[in-house]
Structure formats: C-alpha cells, structure tokens
Write an enzyme that holds these catalytic residues in place. Structure first.
Site, short mmCIF file in Angstrom:
data_model
loop_
_atom_site.label_atom_id
_atom_site.label_comp_id
_atom_site.label_asym_id
_atom_site.label_seq_id
_atom_site.Cartn_x
_atom_site.Cartn_y
_atom_site.Cartn_z
N ASP A 1 5.71 10.76 3.79
CA ASP A 1 6.22 8.86 4.05
C ASP A 1 7.52 8.61 3.01
O ASP A 1 8.37 9.09 2.02
CB ASP A 1 5.22 8.53 2.77
N ASP B 1 8.53 4.97 9.42
CA ASP B 1 8.66 5.22 8.27
C ASP B 1 7.68 6.17 7.88
O ASP B 1 7.16 6.47 6.59
CB ASP B 1 9.08 4.93 7.19
N GLU B 2 6.90 7.21 8.51
CA GLU B 2 5.29 7.45 8.03
C GLU B 2 4.87 8.46 9.22
O GLU B 2 5.28 7.73 10.62
CB GLU B 2 4.69 6.55 7.96
#
Length: 348
Positions: A9, A103-104
């Site tokens: 993350d 983003d993960e």
C-alpha cells in the site's frame, strides 16, 4: 505448503507524489482533490491527517480543519506514471499480482525466488525508495485478510508480519471496523447491541453470524479466526463502469441534471464498446446539498452497451425521482456484465 501473501500500500500516494515533485511541499499539510470548496479530498499527506483531514471529506470541511493546508488539483496522468513504475518493481518479485487500485495490490510470493515474506517486503521497500523516492507499507501473512490488516499496522513506511501462532490473540483487541467484509452499516448494527471489539464478536455462537450478518456471516466467523481462502487473482474482473461529477452550484433542475447524464452515458458507452463488454444494471447516484447520497438502479432484461439504452434508462430513473433539495453531485454507473464474444464472420 503455507501460502505467503503480501499486501502493498503506497503511503498517502497522491500527496506523496506531489511532495516528490515539489520539494517545497515536503513536511507540509498537502490535500489533493481540488481547490474549490465543492471538491472532495482524494488523498492528504500525514501532516494534514493530524488536523483530522481524511479522504472523501468535502474540501470545505477540510479547509475549516486545516486552513493552512496546501490544496491541489489531482494530476492523474502523473499518478498513473509513478504507479506503473512501482508495479514494474512488483513484477520483478512475482507475476501473481492482484491490483486493487492505482496504489494498492496483493502479491502471492509462495513459489517466488525469495526465502520468505520479510525478505521480499524489504526488497520492494528498498527499490521503491531508491528508484522512485517514495515510501510504501507492506503486510505479510498467510492469507489476504491478514496481509491487508498487517500493511495498515505501522503506516507510514511500515512493515508487519502476522503468523498463525499470533491468531486469534492479535485480533481480539481490534475494533470490528478492521474486519474486511464488515461495512459501516453492519458495524453500527453490531455496536448497537454492544459489540465493539473483535473479542466481543469472537465470543458469539456460530449461528449468530448467519442470523445477524446474513449470507456473509460465516465468512466473518472464519476471518476473525484467521481463515481466508480467497486466492490472489492475477486478473480482476471489473465490476462497473461509472462517471460522476460535483456540480459548480447546487441545482434541482432536472433538465440540467439530464445534460450531465447524457454526457456520462456517451462516455460509458464508448468505454463499453472499446472493451467489448455489455451490462444490464444501470444506477443513477446523486448527492443532495446536505451530503446525503441516494442511489436508484434498474436492471434491464437484456445486455447493452448502447448509448441510447443507457441514457433513456437514466432519464426514466430521474423522472421518477422527486427532487426537493439542491443536488451537488450527479453520476451514473453500469454493472452486471457479460463479454461480447460474437465474432464477425469473414468472407474468405
């Protein structure tokens, strides 16, 4: 062989990219999402979070909490560029990657060249920092639920491992809102009967989960006992296509709202045609001036990616709505898909 799952993350991603590109912003409360009071916070730096600012918060509230914050418009092209660089690093670790967002992601490194999860996590963190200049938090465990929980444990720039011998003790003191699969309404429902911590829920009999939480009750029962059999999926099925917009000023004029719905229908139709996909459930979403969200859906008896079908359904939904307050946000989405596999016949 026990699985080794990582959840990565990127820390305050949009805001961190802005601070990366502009050294003057480093160490300052950066709020990304817009400069207008009518915008919504997309991401904020950890300096801004100290003031109580968080994602999905209206900008005008963020401005009250953090008047000295630096408010920036999103630069999605730049965030996608940096995200691509990070995912290239992840692909050097394993090909079994399940992106959750820009983003993960989950990674299954069970059969990778790394001896253990900690070695892989440190490799990722070091490369992302040296090559790009950003920090990333990594959770390590034997299933997806615990890996995601671990990545949030020591943010920002954190690393955490949860092993089988830590279960259930490590989970018992946590608030039930930390359990993947329990939404806001379910949490409130459980809070109302005195269940606030995982420990409180853990002590309940198995049939309680089914009666009180419905068809997902048994998943929650297993999850707080460290059981989660979900695989890391290399390809995630897209669940919906949607468009929405926060309006410059509130309106209850349906003709004005229909202009937005018409534009959105055209954009979504182009995306569906491009991806060779058809859907049948069309949803209109709107948010009133008091920030109350409303959704209305209609499921057609056929699949479509046609602009007129989408727009006419949206128009029908809106016509049936009694608009008594100003609308500040309007949007639509389409879901329940099938892939169009019909191929054009060739003459020769």
């Amino acid at each position: 062989m026990e699985k080794v799952i990582l959840h990565v993350d990127m820390d305050a991603f949009f805001a961190s990219v802005e601070q990366l590109d502009n050294k003057k912003l480093r160490g300052k409360p950066v709020i990304v999402g817009g400069v207008s009071e009518r915008g919504v916070v997309s991401t904020c730096s950890y300096e801004a979070r100290k003031y109580g600012v968080h994602s999905a918060m209206p900008i005008f509230i963020a401005q009250k909490l953090c008047p000295n914050g630096i408010y920036l418009r999103t630069r999605m092209f730049r965030y996608k560029e940096v995200s691509g660089q990070i995912f290239n690093i992840l692909r050097d670790v394993t090909e079994i990657i399940e992106p959750l967002s820009i983003d993960e992601a989950y990674l299954d490194i069970t059969n990778s060249n790394f001896d253990n999860g900690m070695e892989a996590a440190k490799y990722i963190k070091n490369r992302v920092f040296k090559e790009i200049g950003l920090t990333i938090s990594v959770g390590i465990s034997y299933n997806k639920f615990l890996a995601k929980l671990a990545s949030d444990w020591n943010k920002p720039n954190g690393i955490k491992i949860i092993t089988k011998n830590m279960i259930p003790e490590i989970l018992l003191p946590l608030p039930i809102s930390k359990i993947h699969g329990l939404g806001k309404k379910s949490v409130e429902k459980l809070n109302n009967i005195g269940i606030f911590l995982v420990k409180d829920l853990y002590e309940m009999p198995k049939n309680f989960y089914i009666e009180y939480l419905g068809k997902y009750g048994l998943e929650i029962y297993d999850r707080i006992r460290g059981i989660d059999n979900r695989e890391v999926k290399i390809e995630r099925d897209r669940k919906s296509y949607g468009r929405e917009r926060t309006l410059k000023s509130d309106t209850n004029e349906k003709e004005e709202l229909l202009m937005y719905l018409e534009n959105f229908s055209g954009e979504i139709s182009k995306s569906l045609l491009r991806d060779n996909v058809e859907g049948k459930t069309i949803t209109v979403k709107y948010k009133t001036s008091d920030f109350q969200s409303h959704t209305r859906s209609k499921t057609l008896n056929y699949y479509t990616n046609n602009f007129k079908d989408i727009y006419n359904t949206c128009r029908e939904i809106l016509d049936n709505e009694e608009i008594t307050q100003g609308i500040r946000l309007i949007g639509i989405s389409i879901s329940s898909f099938k892939e169009n596999t019909i191929e054009q016949l060739k003459l020769f």
